[in-house]
Design a protein around this motif. Structure first.
Motif, PDB file in Angstrom:
ATOM      1  N   LYS A 234       0.708  -1.203   0.002  1.00 21.39           N
ATOM      2  CA  LYS A 234       0.025  -0.106  -0.054  1.00 21.39           C
ATOM      3  C   LYS A 234       0.903   1.485   0.104  1.00 21.39           C
ATOM      4  N   LYS A 235       1.876   1.228   0.859  1.00 20.63           N
ATOM      5  CA  LYS A 235       2.878   2.289   1.017  1.00 20.63           C
ATOM      6  C   LYS A 235       3.358   2.692  -0.280  1.00 20.63           C
ATOM      7  N   ILE A 236       4.018   1.579  -0.998  1.00 21.08           N
ATOM      8  CA  ILE A 236       4.574   1.692  -2.499  1.00 21.08           C
ATOM      9  C   ILE A 236       3.604   2.170  -3.444  1.00 21.08           C
ATOM     10  N   HIS A 237       2.461   1.746  -3.548  1.00 25.34           N
ATOM     11  CA  HIS A 237       1.401   2.333  -4.273  1.00 25.34           C
ATOM     12  C   HIS A 237       1.111   3.783  -4.132  1.00 25.34           C
ATOM     13  N   GLU A 238       0.991   4.121  -3.041  1.00 26.75           N
ATOM     14  CA  GLU A 238       0.738   5.470  -2.597  1.00 26.75           C
ATOM     15  C   GLU A 238       1.676   6.470  -2.882  1.00 26.75           C
ATOM     16  N   ASP A 239       2.964   6.137  -2.806  1.00 34.13           N
ATOM     17  CA  ASP A 239       4.175   6.912  -3.158  1.00 34.13           C
ATOM     18  C   ASP A 239       4.344   7.076  -4.697  1.00 34.13           C
ATOM     19  N   LYS A 240       4.056   5.909  -5.256  1.00 34.18           N
ATOM     20  CA  LYS A 240       3.887   6.072  -6.805  1.00 34.18           C
ATOM     21  C   LYS A 240       2.851   7.149  -7.377  1.00 34.18           C
ATOM     22  N   VAL A 241       1.850   7.142  -6.879  1.00 36.67           N
ATOM     23  CA  VAL A 241       0.680   7.917  -7.185  1.00 36.67           C
ATOM     24  C   VAL A 241       1.015   9.376  -6.916  1.00 36.67           C
ATOM     25  N   ASP A 242       1.819   9.548  -5.615  1.00 35.24           N
ATOM     26  CA  ASP A 242       2.268  10.995  -5.071  1.00 35.24           C
ATOM     27  C   ASP A 242       3.383  11.453  -6.242  1.00 35.24           C
ATOM     28  N   LEU A 243       4.175  10.491  -6.466  1.00 35.72           N
ATOM     29  CA  LEU A 243       5.451  10.924  -7.470  1.00 35.72           C
ATOM     30  C   LEU A 243       4.835  11.285  -8.839  1.00 35.72           C
ATOM     31  N   CYS A 244       3.767  10.556  -9.469  1.00 30.55           N
ATOM     32  CA  CYS A 244       3.191  10.756 -10.592  1.00 30.55           C
ATOM     33  C   CYS A 244       2.615  12.021 -10.719  1.00 30.55           C
ATOM     34  N   VAL A 245       1.891  12.433  -9.785  1.00 33.84           N
ATOM     35  CA  VAL A 245       1.075  13.716  -9.440  1.00 33.84           C
ATOM     36  C   VAL A 245       1.950  14.724  -9.604  1.00 33.84           C
ATOM     37  N   ALA A 246       3.096  14.792  -9.011  1.00 31.65           N
ATOM     38  CA  ALA A 246       4.283  15.643  -8.942  1.00 31.65           C
ATOM     39  C   ALA A 246       4.781  15.910 -10.334  1.00 31.65           C
ATOM     40  N   MET A 247       4.964  14.969 -10.950  1.00 35.76           N
ATOM     41  CA  MET A 247       5.445  15.004 -12.323  1.00 35.76           C
ATOM     42  C   MET A 247       4.421  15.743 -12.980  1.00 35.76           C
ATOM     43  N   ARG A 248       3.273  15.237 -13.043  1.00 35.51           N
ATOM     44  CA  ARG A 248       2.203  15.876 -14.001  1.00 35.51           C
ATOM     45  C   ARG A 248       2.153  17.468 -13.427  1.00 35.51           C
ATOM     46  N   ASP A 249       2.315  17.825 -12.466  1.00 41.97           N
ATOM     47  CA  ASP A 249       2.243  19.270 -11.961  1.00 41.97           C
ATOM     48  C   ASP A 249       3.503  20.131 -12.598  1.00 41.97           C
ATOM     49  N   ILE A 250       4.516  19.274 -12.767  1.00 40.75           N
ATOM     50  CA  ILE A 250       5.885  20.117 -13.214  1.00 40.75           C
ATOM     51  C   ILE A 250       5.641  20.064 -14.897  1.00 40.75           C
ATOM     52  N   LEU A 251       4.744  19.437 -15.466  1.00 44.76           N
ATOM     53  CA  LEU A 251       4.389  19.645 -16.874  1.00 44.76           C
ATOM     54  C   LEU A 251       3.431  20.586 -16.973  1.00 44.76           C
ATOM     55  N   TYR A 252       2.466  20.615 -16.295  1.00 46.99           N
ATOM     56  CA  TYR A 252       1.316  21.653 -16.072  1.00 46.99           C
ATOM     57  C   TYR A 252       1.879  22.904 -16.134  1.00 46.99           C
ATOM     58  N   THR A 253       3.008  23.157 -15.052  1.00 45.02           N
ATOM     59  CA  THR A 253       3.364  24.539 -14.878  1.00 45.02           C
ATOM     60  C   THR A 253       4.577  24.996 -16.102  1.00 45.02           C
ATOM     61  N   PHE A 254       5.098  23.924 -16.773  1.00 49.15           N
ATOM     62  CA  PHE A 254       5.848  24.406 -18.049  1.00 49.15           C
ATOM     63  C   PHE A 254       4.735  24.834 -19.140  1.00 49.15           C
TER      64      PHE A 254
END
Length: 382
Positions: A234-254
């Motif tokens: 569960k911890k592994i999956h939650e962190d993967k989602v959090d990482l992906c959302v942050a990557m999405r936000d980086i692209l959104y800002t760019f």
């Protein structure tokens, strides 16, 4: 970021990928949204993806092939001295554990020259020095490993240590620890009243910012899931989602900062994310293919050495990070060109019928907001 321009992704079968994702998101129970990448407009193309069942086999293969052709690492030229060094390491690791570290520390350029009957250049001497320091440091950390070990201690001793040793500090500003993604913080505070307390960005454990980027692009971020023993799935999956959302936000800002640049150029941008747990080390890459469709793929899946006998595995990590650095250099140059195109948009204001007028800014779509009941999110398998 809303846009009147829509950029669809239509497969050969006629399937609109964006519409398919939108329909699927409507079926996700409220308490499960936070842990489903589709809710965040992310199409997970990794082999464990939940969303694979929405598409036919041929459609899935088409999407994966498209991603692999458009988003990939640059294969850099690896100096032959790397192979020579790890051949020596491989010989040493067959000896008794007690002598391995000291023996590796004694691998000098002169030893390589003697054994391989060659003459090394100054650059090759520097490569051997970097490799020897990294491998010896890794081996010493491994020898002193005393379980249980915390997430931060493991991260700094192994994954972050390798990244800082093998990536170029002159071109990439590397921060480690409990840090926030700046692009994520920007997105969370967008249109938020200044009288309210500012929201912090999505947490990450490693952040690599391109020093020469006009936009200070956070092109590489990392997240470590627990120390040792290995955390629950569960911890592994939650962190993967959090990482992906942050990557999405980086692209959104760019995308938002370059709203007047050519659409095709903006959509060619991608960023990297490192996720590790236990001894597993994954590198993901994400781009925005179409409106509300971000593609996530995995370009590397490896296991870090967990015994002194397996230290020669670090050769693959050196090659991987060398390719990663070369790709980051290209991303920096490409994104700077995009920013220059954005700044020159005034040239085309009066050229309504000119060939210079092209679709601008891309179409990222509208980023999903964090559900109000995020704290009650329920895990439903990877």
């Amino acid at each position: 970021m809303s846009s009147t321009c829509q950029r669809p992704w239509i497969l050969r079968s006629g399937t609109n990928v964006g519409d398919k994702l939108t329909s699927y998101v409507k079926t996700i129970p409220e308490v499960q949204k936070c842990l489903n990448l589709a809710y965040w407009n992310i199409l997970d193309l990794t082999e464990s993806s939940q969303i694979k069942s929405l598409f036919s086999m041929s459609e899935w293969e088409e999407m994966v092939e498209s991603f692999n052709n458009e988003v990939k690492l640059i294969e850099s030229d690896i100096n032959g001295v790397v192979e020579y060094f790890f051949e020596e390491v491989d010989k040493i690791t067959k000896k008794d554990d007690k002598v391995i570290i000291n023996a590796i520390d004694r691998i000098t350029p002169e030893i390589i020259e003697k054994n391989q009957k060659i003459k090394l250049s100054d650059e090759e001497n520097n490569i051997i020095t970097v490799l020897r320091r990294a491998v010896v440091t890794y081996a010493e950390n491994l020898e002193r490993l005393d379980l249980p070990i915390s997430e931060a201690d493991f991260d700094n001793a192994f994954p972050n240590m390798l990244a800082k040793r093998f990536l170029n500090r002159e071109e990439l500003k590397m921060d480690v620890g409990e840090i926030a993604c700046w692009a994520s913080a920007h997105r969370r505070n967008e249109d938020r009243s200044v009288v309210l307390r500012a929201r912090v960005g999505q947490k990450c454990d490693f952040r690599g910012t391109l020093k020469d980027s006009i936009n200070r692009l956070e092109a590489l971020i990392g997240l470590r899931s627990g120390g040792l023993p290995e955390p629950h799935q569960k911890k592994i999956h939650e962190d993967k989602v959090d990482l992906c959302v942050a990557m999405r936000d980086i692209l959104y800002t760019f995308f938002k900062e370059n709203s007047k640049a050519p659409s095709s150029d903006v959509h060619s941008t991608f960023v990297f994310g490192i996720h590790s747990w236990g001894w597993v080390h994954n590198i993901y890459v994400m781009d925005c293919k179409a409106t509300n469709v971000l593609r996530l793929g995995r370009i590397s899946h490896a296991r870090m050495p967990n015994t002194l006998k397996t230290l020669s595995v670090l050769e693959s990590f050196y090659v991987l990070f060398t390719d990663l650095q070369a790709t980051l250099n290209t991303i920096c140059e490409r994104t700077n060109n995009i920013s220059v195109s954005h700044s020159r948009a005034h040239r085309n204001r009066k050229r309504k019928n000119s060939e210079h007028v092209r679709e601008k800014g891309g179409s990222f779509g509208n980023p999903s907001q964090t559900p109000a009941n995020k704290k009650s999110r329920k895990y439903v398998g990877p």
